[in-house]
Design an enzyme around this catalytic site. Sequence first.
Site, PDB file in Angstrom:
ATOM      1  N   ASN A  24      61.719  89.251  45.324  1.00 19.84           N
ATOM      2  CA  ASN A  24      60.374  88.678  45.300  1.00 19.84           C
ATOM      3  C   ASN A  24      60.305  87.445  46.191  1.00 19.84           C
ATOM      4  OD1 ASN A  24      59.199  90.502  43.470  1.00 19.84           O
ATOM      5  ND2 ASN A  24      60.069  89.409  41.728  1.00 19.84           N
ATOM      6  N   CYS A  80      59.539  98.033  42.349  1.00 19.41           N
ATOM      7  CA  CYS A  80      59.252  97.153  41.216  1.00 19.41           C
ATOM      8  C   CYS A  80      59.070  98.008  39.967  1.00 19.41           C
ATOM      9  CB  CYS A  80      57.995  96.341  41.492  1.00 19.41           C
ATOM     10  SG  CYS A  80      57.539  95.213  40.154  1.00 19.41           S
ATOM     11  N   HIS A  81      59.609  97.539  38.837  1.00 15.98           N
ATOM     12  CA  HIS A  81      59.558  98.344  37.617  1.00 15.98           C
ATOM     13  C   HIS A  81      58.395  97.985  36.693  1.00 15.98           C
ATOM     14  CE1 HIS A  81      62.534  95.138  35.912  1.00 15.98           C
ATOM     15  NE2 HIS A  81      61.298  94.706  35.877  1.00 15.98           N
ATOM     16  N   HIS A  98      52.675  93.192  41.420  1.00 16.97           N
ATOM     17  CA  HIS A  98      52.430  92.335  40.263  1.00 16.97           C
ATOM     18  C   HIS A  98      50.943  92.145  39.965  1.00 16.97           C
ATOM     19  CE1 HIS A  98      56.707  90.496  40.826  1.00 16.97           C
ATOM     20  NE2 HIS A  98      56.729  91.606  40.092  1.00 16.97           N
TER      21      HIS A  98
END
Length: 463
Positions: free
Chosen positions: A157, A179-180, A216
């Site tokens: 990130n 990304c999880h 995000h």
Amino acid sequence: MIRENNKVKDIQIAYIGGGSRNWAWTFMKDLALEAELSGTIRLYDIDKKAAKANEIIGNKISQKENAVGKWEYKALASIEETLTGADFVIISVLPGDFKEMASDVHTPEKYGIYQSVGDTVGPGGIIRAMRTIPMFFEIAENIKKYSPDAWVINYTNPMTICVKALYAAFPEIKAYGCCHEVFGTQTILKKALEEMRGLKDVERHEIRTNALGINHFTWIDRATYKDIDLLPIYKEFVDKHYEEGYQVDEEHWLNSVFKSSEKVKFDLFRRHGLIAAAGDRHLAEFVPSNWYLKDPETVAKWQYKLTPVSFRIENREALKEKSRKYVDGMLEIELENSGEEGIAQIKALVGLNELVTNVNLPNKGQMAGVPFDAVVETNALFQAGTVRPIIAGGLPREIESITLRHVEVQEGIIEAALAKDMDKAFKAFSADVQVSTLNPDDARALFDEMVENTKHYLSYWNI
């Protein structure tokens, strides 16, 4: 690579940031549990001792009786040796140290700006990006020189800016960001389906979602399980748990800096009618701060926590001790599947399966309403040698307007880095949704102080 009886052997993986004491171990364990892949992992890290420890740990994992995937781990001293001939490149690095992260997260508090993570957007995310972009320019240039045909998987990130920097330095690179966060939202949808409809044994991967947005700040506008539309069920679930919140697992948000009761996510669904597909700590930073981040009291009301850097420092020391015990044989390494999809992606790319999952890629039309080549997060189809973005559509106008503001800031900081222009960097910084609450003089003072605190990592900018 060698294809043999539905197995692929002699895969060469270069791991930049190979001294990682968290994600690297997860990756090693997942590889050990995959019987159809084997090869060599080359570990490269500026912390050579940490990389050497991971060489020992990785080889111990591979030698375990229940490790069906056999890999040789090698800690290497040069980026040239690490990258040359690599089939895959994993990037998982920490841009700076915790001293710099402490400034990212806590210096803005003097100006009334609170950040729950501070690594993606907000003043912390932007200053972190200023440290990270030059690193990723250099990584991309080395990949171009030593392994131009490798698939590059980024876990660092700020995800969007890292992927954008790779393409800015090497436009032909085959890179994407993983990304999880969406996986966690699929798990909540699974819980909603079980609770509201009484279904049993639903698996997360059986929940099909259409993801779109930026990392995000990703959204789901369609979700199904077999032939069941999950959005009406999610609405019932939100209405039931909105006031008290919902604990996804046994660990309560009051006892963990990383947990929440999903109240931010539920509130955003009520506001916009789409499912916000990230954790509350990240989501809160993308919207006006008076929604969920006005002050610590507001944060507590929404039932999540600010993540102090002091916790990360304590956690690092605990992981160092854990690494030492792994190396010395004082602690047994237990193999368990993480539920991450990095290994499934590699399997698809070498032709062993097909996979649809969410990834971060430059926009080539898969997402409407966002500039061409801006990095977006949508689903993509993984097949042998290809990653094809899937058309996701666009966001409702009110979400799109918030998203575009962050896109402009992210594009602006990349442009500033390419020009090595600190004035452009400040303009991007001051346009952030959190920083824009300050008057111009305070915004400038905050920027200058944060830059001063991290100048050790900003030599690229000629300051």
